[in-house]
Design a protein around this motif. Structure first.
Motif, PDB file in Angstrom:
ATOM      1  N   ARG A  95      38.358  61.919  15.393  1.00 47.51           N
ATOM      2  CA  ARG A  95      39.329  62.183  16.099  1.00 47.51           C
ATOM      3  C   ARG A  95      41.004  61.762  15.418  1.00 47.51           C
ATOM      4  O   ARG A  95      41.789  62.389  15.473  1.00 47.51           O
ATOM      5  CB  ARG A  95      39.383  61.734  17.491  1.00 47.51           C
ATOM      6  CG  ARG A  95      40.798  62.099  18.341  1.00 47.51           C
ATOM      7  CD  ARG A  95      40.589  61.684  19.885  1.00 47.51           C
ATOM      8  NE  ARG A  95      39.806  62.728  20.578  1.00 47.51           N
ATOM      9  CZ  ARG A  95      38.337  62.301  21.034  1.00 47.51           C
ATOM     10  NH1 ARG A  95      37.947  61.189  21.205  1.00 47.51           N
ATOM     11  NH2 ARG A  95      37.689  63.221  21.546  1.00 47.51           N
ATOM     12  N   ARG A 132      32.338  68.909  18.093  1.00 45.35           N
ATOM     13  CA  ARG A 132      32.541  68.982  19.701  1.00 45.35           C
ATOM     14  C   ARG A 132      31.725  67.719  20.315  1.00 45.35           C
ATOM     15  O   ARG A 132      32.288  67.175  21.314  1.00 45.35           O
ATOM     16  CB  ARG A 132      32.540  70.406  20.381  1.00 45.35           C
ATOM     17  CG  ARG A 132      33.695  71.204  19.915  1.00 45.35           C
ATOM     18  CD  ARG A 132      33.437  72.720  20.401  1.00 45.35           C
ATOM     19  NE  ARG A 132      32.385  73.601  19.946  1.00 45.35           N
ATOM     20  CZ  ARG A 132      32.606  74.198  18.810  1.00 45.35           C
ATOM     21  NH1 ARG A 132      33.659  74.063  18.129  1.00 45.35           N
ATOM     22  NH2 ARG A 132      31.637  75.034  18.197  1.00 45.35           N
ATOM     23  N   ALA A 133      30.506  68.151  19.987  1.00 46.32           N
ATOM     24  CA  ALA A 133      29.584  67.139  20.912  1.00 46.32           C
ATOM     25  C   ALA A 133      29.926  65.551  20.585  1.00 46.32           C
ATOM     26  O   ALA A 133      30.003  64.750  21.623  1.00 46.32           O
ATOM     27  CB  ALA A 133      28.091  67.327  20.472  1.00 46.32           C
ATOM     28  N   ASN A 134      30.254  65.251  19.438  1.00 47.10           N
ATOM     29  CA  ASN A 134      30.688  63.913  19.088  1.00 47.10           C
ATOM     30  C   ASN A 134      32.198  63.630  19.494  1.00 47.10           C
ATOM     31  O   ASN A 134      32.090  62.502  20.076  1.00 47.10           O
ATOM     32  CB  ASN A 134      30.852  63.852  17.585  1.00 47.10           C
ATOM     33  CG  ASN A 134      29.336  63.220  16.829  1.00 47.10           C
ATOM     34  OD1 ASN A 134      29.153  62.034  16.997  1.00 47.10           O
ATOM     35  ND2 ASN A 134      28.679  63.953  16.406  1.00 47.10           N
ATOM     36  N   LEU A 135      32.843  64.595  19.773  1.00 42.00           N
ATOM     37  CA  LEU A 135      34.309  64.059  20.300  1.00 42.00           C
ATOM     38  C   LEU A 135      34.157  63.970  21.652  1.00 42.00           C
ATOM     39  O   LEU A 135      34.689  63.113  22.734  1.00 42.00           O
ATOM     40  CB  LEU A 135      35.268  65.511  20.055  1.00 42.00           C
ATOM     41  CG  LEU A 135      35.613  65.457  18.598  1.00 42.00           C
ATOM     42  CD1 LEU A 135      36.302  66.755  18.315  1.00 42.00           C
ATOM     43  CD2 LEU A 135      36.492  64.316  18.288  1.00 42.00           C
ATOM     44  N   THR A 136      33.338  64.954  22.661  1.00 39.95           N
ATOM     45  CA  THR A 136      33.209  65.052  23.972  1.00 39.95           C
ATOM     46  C   THR A 136      32.587  63.722  24.658  1.00 39.95           C
ATOM     47  O   THR A 136      32.930  63.006  25.605  1.00 39.95           O
ATOM     48  CB  THR A 136      32.450  66.287  24.264  1.00 39.95           C
ATOM     49  OG1 THR A 136      32.996  67.321  23.835  1.00 39.95           O
ATOM     50  CG2 THR A 136      32.115  66.265  25.967  1.00 39.95           C
ATOM     51  N   ASP A 137      31.482  63.296  23.640  1.00 41.34           N
ATOM     52  CA  ASP A 137      30.557  61.967  24.092  1.00 41.34           C
ATOM     53  C   ASP A 137      31.423  60.867  23.601  1.00 41.34           C
ATOM     54  O   ASP A 137      30.980  59.518  23.838  1.00 41.34           O
ATOM     55  CB  ASP A 137      29.535  62.126  23.386  1.00 41.34           C
ATOM     56  CG  ASP A 137      28.483  63.190  24.019  1.00 41.34           C
ATOM     57  OD1 ASP A 137      28.717  63.643  24.921  1.00 41.34           O
ATOM     58  OD2 ASP A 137      27.445  63.529  23.511  1.00 41.34           O
ATOM     59  N   ASN A 138      32.605  60.968  22.713  1.00 38.02           N
ATOM     60  CA  ASN A 138      33.416  59.987  22.403  1.00 38.02           C
ATOM     61  C   ASN A 138      32.681  58.891  21.469  1.00 38.02           C
ATOM     62  O   ASN A 138      32.738  57.592  21.613  1.00 38.02           O
ATOM     63  CB  ASN A 138      34.085  59.032  23.571  1.00 38.02           C
ATOM     64  CG  ASN A 138      35.044  58.330  23.100  1.00 38.02           C
ATOM     65  OD1 ASN A 138      35.993  58.999  22.103  1.00 38.02           O
ATOM     66  ND2 ASN A 138      35.591  57.303  24.009  1.00 38.02           N
ATOM     67  N   ASP A 189      29.848  72.794  16.539  1.00 31.09           N
ATOM     68  CA  ASP A 189      28.982  72.130  17.637  1.00 31.09           C
ATOM     69  C   ASP A 189      28.904  70.605  17.693  1.00 31.09           C
ATOM     70  O   ASP A 189      28.996  69.853  18.578  1.00 31.09           O
ATOM     71  CB  ASP A 189      27.765  72.747  18.054  1.00 31.09           C
ATOM     72  CG  ASP A 189      27.920  74.209  18.333  1.00 31.09           C
ATOM     73  OD1 ASP A 189      28.960  74.785  18.836  1.00 31.09           O
ATOM     74  OD2 ASP A 189      26.705  75.017  18.463  1.00 31.09           O
ATOM     75  N   GLY A 198      32.641  60.478  16.411  1.00 31.74           N
ATOM     76  CA  GLY A 198      33.706  61.079  17.250  1.00 31.74           C
ATOM     77  C   GLY A 198      35.282  60.681  17.166  1.00 31.74           C
ATOM     78  O   GLY A 198      36.188  61.404  17.003  1.00 31.74           O
ATOM     79  N   GLN A 199      35.160  59.241  17.283  1.00 26.91           N
ATOM     80  CA  GLN A 199      36.486  58.339  17.361  1.00 26.91           C
ATOM     81  C   GLN A 199      37.109  58.549  16.022  1.00 26.91           C
ATOM     82  O   GLN A 199      38.164  58.801  15.988  1.00 26.91           O
ATOM     83  CB  GLN A 199      36.252  57.381  17.891  1.00 26.91           C
ATOM     84  CG  GLN A 199      36.016  57.097  19.009  1.00 26.91           C
ATOM     85  CD  GLN A 199      35.480  55.826  19.734  1.00 26.91           C
ATOM     86  OE1 GLN A 199      35.827  54.757  19.071  1.00 26.91           O
ATOM     87  NE2 GLN A 199      34.796  55.504  20.920  1.00 26.91           N
TER      88      GLN A 199
END
Length: 187
Positions: free
Chosen positions: A52, A38-44, A35, A48-49
């Motif tokens: 990725r 996913r939150a860090n990727l979704t919020d960019n 979770d 998260g970057q």
């Protein structure tokens, strides 16, 4: 005092199911590393970057990025008030050491580590029963080997720390949860 919990066990051991029971009876915030990612990727987010770039290349996200994501989540007000229940973290001894250090710096510690022990044959049966396309016998066997290599050092680590509680996860859900409650009610 808040209770900080870690859930350990191989895939199919019932960690997620028991976590669902725990949050109904205890104030702990259930934190799944999936979770968080996913939150860090979704919020960019910046983290998260970074994650990725590794994931897009098919590589594991390094501990330093994972640790930073977990530390950021543990710093949030809901966790400080209610305590946490980590599922999927730590995945190795270096992450466990980081977590201990982070918690100590913030005047806290791991209250208990619940290790759900289940036989390989029952794990295979449960995982095959999920009906997921990627859950073939060969993939499941490999997943168990890989996860054992990661989990067993953590079991030793938390046993040495005096916070490990081994629970027979191969029984009926309510029986397993009864043992979980016995542990949590003594903290």
């Amino acid at each position: 005092m808040t209770k900080n919990l870690i859930l350990l066990g191989l895939p199919g051991a019932g960690k997620g199911t028991q976590a669902d029971f725990i949050v109904k009876d205890y104030p702990n915030v259930h934190i799944s590393t999936g979770d968080i990612f996913r939150a860090n990727l979704t919020d960019n987010t910046e983290l998260g970057q970074k994650a990725r770039t590794y994931m897009d290349a098919g590589n594991l996200v390094p501990d330093e990025v994972t640790n930073a994501m977990v530390a950021e989540r543990l710093s949030q007000a809901d966790v400080k008030t209610a305590g946490f229940m980590l599922d999927g973290y730590p995945r190795n001894e270096a992450q466990a050491e980081f977590l201990d250090s982070y918690l100590k710096e913030n005047g806290s510690s791991v209250s208990a580590t619940l290790y759900f022990e289940v036989s390989d044959s029952l794990l295979r049966e449960r995982l095959l029963g999920r009906g997921r396309e990627d859950d073939t016998p060969e993939v499941i066997d490999n997943r168990l080997v890989v996860n054992k290599a990661a989990n067993l050092p953590l079991v030793d680590y938390y046993q040495k720390a005096g916070v490990l509680h081994t629970i027979n996860g191969g029984r009926e859900l309510t029986e397993v949860y009864r043992d979980v409650k016995k542990v949590l009610d003594t903290l």
